[in-house]
Enzyme design. Structure first.
Site, PDB file in Angstrom:
ATOM      1  N   TYR A 185       0.840  -1.193   0.000  1.00 47.11           N
ATOM      2  CA  TYR A 185       0.000   0.000   0.000  1.00 47.11           C
ATOM      3  C   TYR A 185       0.875   1.243   0.000  1.00 47.11           C
ATOM      4  CZ  TYR A 185      -3.606  -3.344   1.238  1.00 47.11           C
ATOM      5  OH  TYR A 185      -4.454  -4.418   1.229  1.00 47.11           O
ATOM      6  N   HIS A 193      -5.751   3.060   0.938  1.00 47.29           N
ATOM      7  CA  HIS A 193      -5.352   2.601   2.282  1.00 47.29           C
ATOM      8  C   HIS A 193      -4.980   3.766   3.186  1.00 47.29           C
ATOM      9  CE1 HIS A 193      -4.057  -0.777   4.936  1.00 47.29           C
ATOM     10  NE2 HIS A 193      -4.842  -1.467   4.146  1.00 47.29           N
TER      11      HIS A 193
HETATM   12 MG    MG Z   1      -8.607  -2.052   2.216  1.00 45.92          MG
END
Ligand code: MG
Length: 446
Positions: free
Chosen positions: A199, A254
């Protein structure tokens, strides 16, 4: 050796301000309630024991709650998996929920949920919600077994033949992501989430100065917003060109960039027609959703970190999001989730329940039963069931052609082989999210 419920409670209450007379009155009340609320045609069913079972066949810290009843052999299973704090959930189940629930009716799920929810007075946190979810889902499992029906039937029956899934495609650069996405399309998936690296794509950032300065620990992760924000539109452009328009694309920010950066990114990605962009903001920044909505028609998914209605009601009733994405055990189980689904339906917000590997197969089955029964189902995050996981949890839902199928057994249809589960104890690391930092060491969420 297990103790009788009465002896266990006596031991528990020894030294407490509550005396034995009060305890016996409590037992009598519970008995009276069981008799008053017995399901017609069925004898009263009482909870005899609530246990937490921790297992880790795939190194993910799964916690499942087993609720045993006064009917020999009749039990239910519920998911209480909180991968980052499993030991705290086990303690909450065994030290608090078990003595609270014993001798109470196993039939009255709503009543149990309401009372267990407030039995701590302070509520809505992730540990207690996960413990409560284990109990709640287990009672739905028992209800299905008693009725001789899969849980989706108890929720009103099927709205669709199976549950449409999205897969996770990833790679360090666009061509790798393309190859990964293509492999899922070949397996029958129509929806693919595309991510570059972890992320926030930390691998695109230069070596961080905080490490040279000795700030934090060398193992701490790193990302800077700039390289990530520049790379994502290029990734979407590449995948659209390579895989065409038929495939639906998803992406998870995220919560890793500043809110105004996320707004810029979502606006840039809109032209690639994403199915949704997930978690553009941290939950603490919910106030940015109306600002985002005024500037783009890009579909937005939010909520995997949500714990309670204070976090989702405004987003749904103001139509600031398109998909609600809670983690069912994190909000306290199936009982609150079905209410959330109904609320969302009235505002045309669709479901996209959180469903990665840190959900037990019991939890995945619960997601799927609810997905089947609600009209406003949107998409389900696709689980992955290893052979080991399928052995420990016989009856796992099955993935075929990008759809999740539950079996037709009563309840959730998933069992737990406790003997096998015991062969996979939790890893030594008790669970935490690795810190992520910007170049100068500033902590990133998460
Ligand atoms: Mg997620």
């Amino acid at each position: 050796m297990s103790q009788s419920p009465l002896i266990s409670r006596r031991k528990l209450l020894a030294g407490c301000a509550v005396g034995s007379t009060a305890m016996l009155a409590w037992r009598d009340q519970a008995q009276a309630q069981n008799e008053a609320t017995a399901t017609p045609g069925l004898p009263p069913l009482k909870i005899s024991k609530v246990r937490a079972i921790a297992t880790s066949p795939d190194r993910v810290r799964l916690v499942v709650v087993k609720v045993e009843t006064s009917e020999p052999g009749l039990y239910g299973l519920g998911c209480a998996t909180f991968n980052q704090r499993p030991l705290a959930v086990v303690e909450a189940v065994e030290k608090y929920l078990d003595p609270f629930a014993r001798d109470r009716s196993a039939d009255d799920i709503e009543d149990m949920w309401q009372n267990a929810y407030t039995s701590s007075y302070w509520r809505n946190g992730p540990v207690l919600n996960n413990a409560l979810s284990g109990l709640d889902m287990a009672l739905w499992d028992i209800k299905g077994k008693r009725a001789g029906m899969p849980v989706y039937q108890l929720l009103g029956g099927k709205c669709r033949f199976a549950v449409d899934l999205y897969a996770h495609a990833s790679g360090r650069e666009p061509k790798e992501v393309e190859d990964s996405a293509r492999s899922y399309v070949e397996q029958g998936f129509r929806h693919v989430r595309i991510q570059m690296g972890s992320y926030g794509s930390g691998h695109l950032s230069e070596n961080p100065d905080f490490r040279d300065a000795g700030f934090g620990l060398p193992a701490d992760d790193h990302m800077d917003s700039g390289p990530y924000l520049k790379a994502m539109p290029k990734l979407f452009e590449h995948i659209r060109k390579a895989l065409g328009d038929k495939i639906e694309l998803l992406h998870d920010v995220h919560e890793r960039v500043n809110p105004i950066e996320a707004i810029q990114l979502v606006k840039e990605l809109e032209k690639y027609r994403p199915f949704f962009i997930e978690d553009p903001f941290a939950p603490e920044q919910n106030g940015y959703f109306p600002i985002l909505r005024q500037q783009t028609a890009c579909p937005i998914a939010m909520g995997e970190l949500f714990n309670n209605p204070h976090e989702w009601v405004d987003l749904i009733t103001n139509r600031w999001i398109d998909f609600i994405r809670v983690h069912l055990s994190q909000i306290g189980g199936l009982t609150p989730a079905r209410k959330l689904a109904v609320l969302a339906e009235h505002f045309a917000v669709r479901s996209a329940w959180h469903g990665p590997s840190d959900v037990s197969p019991v939890g995945h089955a619960c997601n799927a039963h609810l997905d089947l029964a609600i009209h406003n189902f949107g998409i389900q995050e696709g689980p992955r069931f290893s052979d080991k996981l399928k052995e420990v949890f016989p009856g796992c839902p099955e993935i075929k052609n990008g759809y999740l199928h539950v079996n037709e057994k009563p309840g959730f249809g998933v069992d737990l082989n406790e003997e096998l589960a015991a062969k996979y104890p939790l890893p030594e690391n008790p669970g935490f999210w690795t810190p992520v930092r910007r170049r100068d060491g500033t902590a990133v969420r998460p």
